[in-house]
Design a protein around this motif. Structure first.
Motif, mmCIF file in Angstrom:
data_model
loop_
_atom_site.group_PDB
_atom_site.id
_atom_site.type_symbol
_atom_site.label_atom_id
_atom_site.label_comp_id
_atom_site.label_asym_id
_atom_site.label_seq_id
_atom_site.Cartn_x
_atom_site.Cartn_y
_atom_site.Cartn_z
ATOM 1 N N THR A 227 46.868 35.015 37.469
ATOM 2 C CA THR A 227 45.814 36.030 37.488
ATOM 3 C C THR A 227 46.146 37.126 38.500
ATOM 4 O OG1 THR A 227 44.590 34.716 39.104
ATOM 5 C CG2 THR A 227 44.010 34.400 36.779
ATOM 6 N N LYS A 228 45.385 38.207 38.446
ATOM 7 C CA LYS A 228 45.678 39.383 39.259
ATOM 8 C C LYS A 228 45.365 39.174 40.749
ATOM 9 C CE LYS A 228 45.125 42.637 35.420
ATOM 10 N NZ LYS A 228 44.470 43.884 34.939
ATOM 11 N N ALA A 229 45.697 40.167 41.561
ATOM 12 C CA ALA A 229 45.604 40.033 43.013
ATOM 13 C C ALA A 229 44.171 39.880 43.515
ATOM 14 C CB ALA A 229 46.251 41.237 43.689
ATOM 15 N N PHE A 230 43.230 40.577 42.876
ATOM 16 C CA PHE A 230 41.859 40.586 43.413
ATOM 17 C C PHE A 230 40.797 40.293 42.355
ATOM 18 C CE2 PHE A 230 44.425 43.579 45.972
ATOM 19 C CZ PHE A 230 44.400 42.881 47.179
ATOM 20 N N CYS A 231 41.209 39.843 41.165
ATOM 21 C CA CYS A 231 40.232 39.470 40.130
ATOM 22 C C CYS A 231 40.860 38.373 39.276
ATOM 23 C CB CYS A 231 39.851 40.670 39.265
ATOM 24 S SG CYS A 231 41.230 41.352 38.316
ATOM 25 N N ALA A 232 40.107 37.863 38.291
ATOM 26 C CA ALA A 232 40.573 36.705 37.525
ATOM 27 C C ALA A 232 41.254 37.108 36.215
ATOM 28 C CB ALA A 232 39.391 35.770 37.247
ATOM 29 N N CYS A 233 41.568 38.404 36.041
ATOM 30 C CA CYS A 233 42.223 38.842 34.801
ATOM 31 C C CYS A 233 43.644 38.279 34.716
ATOM 32 C CB CYS A 233 42.306 40.361 34.753
ATOM 33 S SG CYS A 233 40.709 41.146 34.558
ATOM 34 N N SER A 234 44.079 38.028 33.469
ATOM 35 C CA SER A 234 45.421 37.484 33.245
ATOM 36 C C SER A 234 46.494 38.524 33.567
ATOM 37 C CB SER A 234 45.557 37.047 31.785
ATOM 38 O OG SER A 234 46.910 36.804 31.482
ATOM 39 N N ASN B 146 43.363 42.878 29.297
ATOM 40 C CA ASN B 146 43.206 42.107 30.535
ATOM 41 C C ASN B 146 42.635 42.993 31.638
ATOM 42 O OD1 ASN B 146 44.387 39.878 29.276
ATOM 43 N ND2 ASN B 146 46.443 40.563 29.824
ATOM 44 N N THR B 147 41.379 43.341 31.494
ATOM 45 C CA THR B 147 40.749 44.221 32.485
ATOM 46 C C THR B 147 39.328 43.739 32.775
ATOM 47 O OG1 THR B 147 39.947 45.659 30.723
ATOM 48 C CG2 THR B 147 42.021 46.285 31.769
ATOM 49 N N CYS B 148 38.807 44.141 33.926
ATOM 50 C CA CYS B 148 37.439 43.797 34.296
ATOM 51 C C CYS B 148 36.954 44.874 35.271
ATOM 52 C CB CYS B 148 37.384 42.401 34.927
ATOM 53 S SG CYS B 148 38.022 42.355 36.610
ATOM 54 N N PRO B 149 35.686 44.839 35.660
ATOM 55 C CA PRO B 149 35.194 45.879 36.573
ATOM 56 C C PRO B 149 36.005 45.988 37.870
ATOM 57 C CG PRO B 149 33.344 44.698 35.618
ATOM 58 C CD PRO B 149 34.586 43.979 35.169
ATOM 59 N N VAL B 150 36.549 44.873 38.373
ATOM 60 C CA VAL B 150 37.295 44.938 39.644
ATOM 61 C C VAL B 150 38.581 45.726 39.480
ATOM 62 C CG1 VAL B 150 38.533 43.590 41.407
ATOM 63 C CG2 VAL B 150 36.322 42.786 40.546
ATOM 64 N N CYS B 151 39.419 45.345 38.487
ATOM 65 C CA CYS B 151 40.715 46.033 38.378
ATOM 66 C C CYS B 151 40.573 47.402 37.719
ATOM 67 C CB CYS B 151 41.761 45.157 37.707
ATOM 68 S SG CYS B 151 41.327 44.489 36.114
ATOM 69 N N LEU B 152 39.419 47.679 37.119
ATOM 70 C CA LEU B 152 39.187 49.033 36.607
ATOM 71 C C LEU B 152 38.528 49.913 37.664
ATOM 72 C CD1 LEU B 152 38.007 48.358 32.948
ATOM 73 C CD2 LEU B 152 40.210 49.247 33.704
HETATM 74 ZN ZN LIG Z 1 40.374 42.379 36.477
#
Ligand SMILES: [Zn+2]
Length: 496
Positions: free
Chosen positions: A35-42, A52-58
């Motif tokens: 998963t990514k550095a600061f969120c749970a995206c693959s 593979n995106t979410c509010p944190v990495c966006l």
């Molecule tokens: Zn994310």
């Protein structure tokens, strides 16, 4: 012919040799996390764009990052493997700049308090070992990807894929200790090997998991001070690194020789033109307005965490090479070939565990196997012959069931068909001919066919003996027991 390239190569070798280059590398490696550095995206490479995106990495308002523990562990492992001092306290900062593939408007990166400092690695070139200092190792997150080509309307639009946004990276900055493109190559190769062995990164350069920038300057040999440096970006293959450094060094010498001064600037390696070119100034901004990221706590690394990372550290390449020499009585050269990458070293050890004699296995893997893989453009991971199957073949050779010459043919067939050695030997009739009567029959036919050579042999020309051996081996498709061939031929030739 490219004009710029022609211009720089016009510098005479005796002029070039008056200068030396000073090179430091900045290497970015993608950490092998799920998963990514600061969120749970693959972090999976090649997934559908923007899946593979979410509010944190966006970077959506109100989203809060949380540091990936595994990413920190891998960064610590890399720090220890590179002999760095781990800082008890490090901190993430925001590096502010605008780019369409950076929705947060800043990159999260350790700045004034990096994770680790003062490390080194050792490179070996032509038998000489040189220590290259590592200034710092820090963690950061990656940006997304702008796609400027490959779409029907690429002439009008660029597309953006945010899947890579927030993927964890480490940046490893070397001291300016490298003096030639060959040393830079060896440094990157050794670093890649260490990161692969420790499973910190898959270092897949085609997928961008390992990227390299270089700081380059030149000075007259013996000059006390460094010259003005240029940063060359986009050296994302070993070939680009070598070519770009060679070009840039000659370019800077050319500038100085013509009475000019080297400009401190960022340059890009233009692959198509084969030269470095200045980046347009708006493409890089020097003031990133770094400040500590208020959403992330400082990273405190306690002693027991470092000890735990040290405890589970995989065997490093240099240690494994030394062990191969010690444990399997291999030459340093063979051990070096086998440990050049971890998968190959694993393959060798699996073959030995399956019963292959170590020295024989080292020879066969280093010569036959690597050559065949190379011909097919395959990696060891795609090898059609398993370590166990190779061990079985080598046992057939060792036991004398087949000759070494037949072994190579059997090996070729194993490569093509994935059948076992025993199966191929039975099907193709490769078993060694150890019946003296059968060998004698062949020997007599061969001798009868060459009265001239027989006369030479009898008049004392020992050299023609090899000719007879070769003929018998040819007639028996390399399957006759070589020792028996020698004995029988001597007897047959000595008969009057
Ligand atoms: Zn994310």
């Amino acid at each position: 012919m490219n004009r710029a390239r022609t211009e720089v190569t016009q510098i005479a070798p005796e002029v070039l040799s008056r200068y030396e280059a000073v090179i430091g590398l900045e290497v970015h490696a993608q950490l092998e996390t799920l998963t990514k550095a600061f969120c749970a995206c693959s972090t999976n490479f090649g997934d559908p764009p923007n899946s593979n995106t979410c509010p944190v990495c966006l970077g959506l308002p109100g989203a809060l990052p949380v540091l990936n523990k595994k990413a920190l562990q891998l960064a610590l492992r890399a720090s220890l493997a590179l002999n760095c001092k781990i800082q008890r306290r490090s901190r993430f900062a925001r590096k502010n700049y605008f780019y369409p593939d950076l929705p947060k408007g800043y990159q999260i990166s350790m700045y004034e308090l990096p994770l680790a400092t003062e490390g080194f690695l050792e490179i070996t070139l032509e038998g000489e070992t040189k220590r290259i200092g590592i200034t710092r190792l820090h963690m950061e997150d990656d940006a997304g990807k702008s796609l400027h080509e490959g779409f029907p309307d690429s002439d009008r639009w660029s597309y953006i894929d945010f899947n890579r946004c927030g993927v964890p990276l480490i940046e490893i900055v070397s001291e300016p200790d490298l003096r030639t493109p060959a040393e830079a190559y060896a440094y990157l190769n050794t670093l890649k090997q260490i990161l692969e062995y420790t499973e910190v990164s898959d270092c897949n350069m085609e997928e961008g998991s390992l990227r390299c920038d270089a700081n380059v300057s030149v000075r007259l040999r013996g000059a006390p001070k460094f010259g003005t440096k240029a940063e060359v970006k986009n050296l994302n293959s070993f070939r680009y690194l070598s070519h770009a450094l060679e070009f840039e060094i000659e370019r800077q010498i050319g500038v100085l020789e013509s009475g000019g001064a080297v400009t401190q600037e960022t340059r890009l390696w233009n692959v198509t033109a084969g030269r470095t070119e200045p980046m347009r100034s708006k493409e890089f901004a020097h003031d990133y307005r770094y400040f500590p990221d208020p959403d992330l706590l400082p990273v405190a690394v306690l002693d027991h965490i470092v000890e735990e990372v040290r405890r589970i550290m995989p065997e490093l390449p240099a240690a494994r090479m030394a062990r191969f020499v010690r444990e399997y009585a291999l030459t340093p050269y063979d051990a070096g070939v086998l440990t050049a990458n971890r998968e190959l070293a694993d393959y060798f050890e699996a073959a030995v565990r399956a019963g292959a004699p170590p020295k024989t296995a080292a020879n066969w893997i280093g010569v036959e196997l690597l050559r065949r893989l190379n011909d097919l453009g395959k990696e060891i991971g795609d090898c059609p012959v398993s370590p166990g199957a190779l061990a079985e073949l080598l046992q057939q050779v060792e036991s004398g069931n087949i000759t070494a010459a037949s072994g190579k043919k059997v090996f070729a067939a194993m490569f093509e068909t994935s059948k076992s050695a025993a199966q191929i030997i039975a099907e193709e009739g490769f078993a060694q001919i150890s019946d003296p009567g059968a060998i004698e029959a062949v020997a007599r036919t061969v001798v009868a066919k060459s009265p001239d050579n027989v006369a030479k042999y009898r008049s004392g020309n020992e050299g023609v003996f090899k000719f007879f051996v070769g003929q018998v081996m040819r007639e028996t498709r390399g399957q006759a027991n070589p020792q028996l061939v020698n004995e029988v031929l001597k007897r047959v030739l000595s008969e009057s």
